[in-house]
Write a protein that holds these residues in place. Structure first.
Motif, mmCIF file in Angstrom:
data_model
loop_
_atom_site.group_PDB
_atom_site.id
_atom_site.type_symbol
_atom_site.label_atom_id
_atom_site.label_comp_id
_atom_site.label_asym_id
_atom_site.label_seq_id
_atom_site.Cartn_x
_atom_site.Cartn_y
_atom_site.Cartn_z
ATOM 1 N N MET A 1 1.091 -1.140 -0.020
ATOM 2 C CA MET A 1 0.017 -0.080 0.161
ATOM 3 C C MET A 1 0.952 1.142 -0.038
ATOM 4 N N THR A 2 0.486 2.204 -0.896
ATOM 5 C CA THR A 2 1.452 3.475 -0.933
ATOM 6 C C THR A 2 0.890 4.741 -1.006
ATOM 7 N N SER A 3 -0.759 4.730 -1.019
ATOM 8 C CA SER A 3 -1.169 5.837 -0.583
ATOM 9 C C SER A 3 -2.659 5.450 0.011
ATOM 10 N N ASN A 4 -3.367 6.419 0.485
ATOM 11 C CA ASN A 4 -4.549 6.285 0.859
ATOM 12 C C ASN A 4 -5.481 5.842 -0.048
ATOM 13 N N GLN A 5 -5.392 6.270 -1.445
ATOM 14 C CA GLN A 5 -6.303 5.933 -2.336
ATOM 15 C C GLN A 5 -6.277 4.213 -2.663
ATOM 16 N N ASN A 6 -5.095 3.745 -2.243
ATOM 17 C CA ASN A 6 -5.039 2.330 -2.406
ATOM 18 C C ASN A 6 -5.959 1.287 -1.501
ATOM 19 N N VAL A 7 -6.092 2.197 -0.380
ATOM 20 C CA VAL A 7 -7.014 1.264 0.699
ATOM 21 C C VAL A 7 -8.734 2.068 0.418
ATOM 22 N N GLN A 8 -9.486 0.999 -0.193
ATOM 23 C CA GLN A 8 -10.787 1.468 -0.446
ATOM 24 C C GLN A 8 -11.733 1.537 0.949
ATOM 25 N N ALA A 9 -11.347 0.511 1.747
ATOM 26 C CA ALA A 9 -12.332 0.362 2.945
ATOM 27 C C ALA A 9 -11.699 -0.207 3.970
ATOM 28 N N VAL A 10 -12.080 0.259 5.187
ATOM 29 C CA VAL A 10 -11.647 -0.704 6.427
ATOM 30 C C VAL A 10 -12.954 -1.276 7.245
ATOM 31 N N PHE A 11 -12.893 -2.683 7.241
ATOM 32 C CA PHE A 11 -14.023 -3.242 7.924
ATOM 33 C C PHE A 11 -13.658 -3.593 9.450
ATOM 34 N N ILE A 12 -14.412 -3.094 10.201
ATOM 35 C CA ILE A 12 -14.237 -3.081 11.458
ATOM 36 C C ILE A 12 -15.355 -4.086 12.364
ATOM 37 N N ASP A 13 -14.730 -5.409 12.899
ATOM 38 C CA ASP A 13 -15.841 -6.126 13.906
ATOM 39 C C ASP A 13 -16.219 -5.239 15.092
ATOM 40 N N ARG A 14 -17.057 -5.674 15.529
ATOM 41 C CA ARG A 14 -17.437 -4.782 16.817
ATOM 42 C C ARG A 14 -17.050 -5.528 18.288
ATOM 43 N N ASP A 15 -17.864 -6.238 18.588
ATOM 44 C CA ASP A 15 -17.716 -7.063 19.930
ATOM 45 C C ASP A 15 -16.153 -7.503 20.083
ATOM 46 N N GLY A 16 -15.392 -6.873 20.923
ATOM 47 C CA GLY A 16 -14.114 -7.169 21.432
ATOM 48 C C GLY A 16 -13.132 -6.410 20.369
ATOM 49 N N THR A 17 -13.592 -5.910 19.549
ATOM 50 C CA THR A 17 -12.519 -4.899 18.525
ATOM 51 C C THR A 17 -12.753 -3.677 19.049
ATOM 52 N N ILE B 1 -11.718 5.453 14.717
ATOM 53 C CA ILE B 1 -12.934 5.479 13.491
ATOM 54 C C ILE B 1 -12.746 6.894 13.057
ATOM 55 N N MET B 2 -12.586 7.839 13.597
ATOM 56 C CA MET B 2 -12.569 9.208 12.970
ATOM 57 C C MET B 2 -11.340 9.308 12.508
ATOM 58 N N LEU B 3 -10.057 8.682 12.863
ATOM 59 C CA LEU B 3 -8.791 9.011 11.996
ATOM 60 C C LEU B 3 -8.772 8.422 10.986
ATOM 61 N N LEU B 4 -9.522 7.435 10.841
ATOM 62 C CA LEU B 4 -9.788 6.465 9.245
ATOM 63 C C LEU B 4 -10.554 7.453 8.521
ATOM 64 N N LYS B 5 -11.684 8.132 9.100
ATOM 65 C CA LYS B 5 -12.401 8.774 8.150
ATOM 66 C C LYS B 5 -11.668 10.202 7.690
ATOM 67 N N GLN B 6 -11.122 10.537 8.649
ATOM 68 C CA GLN B 6 -10.158 11.977 8.428
ATOM 69 C C GLN B 6 -9.065 11.708 7.256
ATOM 70 N N ASN B 7 -8.747 10.586 7.298
ATOM 71 C CA ASN B 7 -7.670 9.962 6.340
ATOM 72 C C ASN B 7 -8.261 9.527 4.974
ATOM 73 N N GLY B 8 -9.661 9.951 4.576
ATOM 74 C CA GLY B 8 -10.375 9.691 3.456
ATOM 75 C C GLY B 8 -10.730 8.015 3.155
ATOM 76 N N MET B 9 -10.777 7.429 4.358
ATOM 77 C CA MET B 9 -11.018 5.953 4.248
ATOM 78 C C MET B 9 -12.487 5.649 4.592
ATOM 79 N N LYS B 10 -13.245 4.831 3.677
ATOM 80 C CA LYS B 10 -14.476 4.428 4.226
ATOM 81 C C LYS B 10 -14.314 3.235 5.239
ATOM 82 N N VAL B 11 -15.265 3.620 6.189
ATOM 83 C CA VAL B 11 -15.474 2.655 7.471
ATOM 84 C C VAL B 11 -16.683 1.843 7.662
#
Length: 179
Positions: A1-17, A40-50
Motif C-alpha cells: 500500500m502506498t497511498s490512501n487511495q489504495n485502501v478502499q475501505a476498512v471493515f471493523i468487527d464490533r464485539d471485542g474490537t 474510527i475518526m482517524l480513518l475517516k479523516q484520512n479519506g477511508m470508508k469505514v
C-alpha cells in the motif's frame, strides 16, 4: 500500500474490537474502548470508508434489532454496517465472506484493496483471508486467545499485523498508506 487511495475501505468487527467483552452486549449497554472513537475518526479523516461487520445472532432470538445496531454504528461514524443476524448456517456469517461480498457489490470495492480489523482469528481473519483483504488482529476481546489457545482454528492464514488495540491498528493502517 502506498497511498490512501489504495485502501478502499476498512471493515471493523464490533464485539471485542471496538468495545465490549467479545460477548453479546445490547447496543444500549455497549461501551466503546477509550480510543475506539478516535480510531474510527482517524480513518475517516484520512479519506477511508469505514464499515462495521459483525455477527449478531442474538437478533434472530429477538434480543436486539438490526435497527438498534445500525443506529449505534451510525452514531460512532461508520459509513455503513453489515450485520449477520442469522443463528443458523448462512452465507454471511463470518467466517464466510458474504458481508464483505455484499459491501463490495454495493460500493464497487476491490476487496484485495480493503482491510479487515477484528479480534477473532477463526471468524474475522478467515473472512478476510477468503477475499484477499489485509488482515489485522487486535489483542483486545478474544484477540489474545485467538493468537494462542485457539490459533489452531485458523492456522491456514497469518495476520498481516497484530495490534494491541483498534487505535494501534489504525495507526498502522495510516502509517502504511501515507508512504
Amino acid at each position: 500500500m502506498t497511498s490512501n487511495q489504495n485502501v478502499q475501505a476498512v471493515f471493523i468487527d464490533r464485539d471485542g474490537t471496538i468495545g465490549g467483552t467479545g460477548h453479546f452486549i445490547h447496543p444500549r449497554d455497549f461501551e466503546l474502548y477509550p480510543t475506539a472513537q478516535e480510531a474510527i475518526m482517524l480513518l475517516k479523516q484520512n479519506g477511508m470508508k469505514v464499515f462495521a461487520f459483525t455477527n449478531q445472532h442474538r437478533i434472530a432470538r429477538g434480543q436486539a434489532t438490526v435497527q438498534e445496531f445500525e443506529a449505534q454504528f451510525q452514531e460512532y461514524g461508520f459509513d455503513q454496517a453489515y450485520i449477520c443476524s442469522h443463528e443458523e448456517e448462512c452465507g454471511c456469517r463470518k467466517p464466510k465472506p458474504g458481508m464483505l461480498h455484499e459491501a463490495a457489490a454495493q460500493h464497487g470495492l476491490d476487496l484485495t484493496r480493503c482491510i479487515v480489523v477484528g479480534d477473532v482469528g477463526e471468524t474475522d481473519m478467515l473472512a478476510a483471508h477468503a477475499v484477499g483483504a489485509t488482515k489485522i488482529i487486535v489483542r483486545t476481546g478474544w484477540g489474545e486467545s485467538s493468537l494462542t489457545k485457539f490459533r489452531d482454528k485458523w492456522a491456514e492464514t497469518e495476520p498481516d499485523y497484530i495490534a494491541a488495540d483498534i487505535l494501534e491498528a489504525v495507526h498502522w493502517i495510516i502509517g502504511n498508506t501515507d508512504e
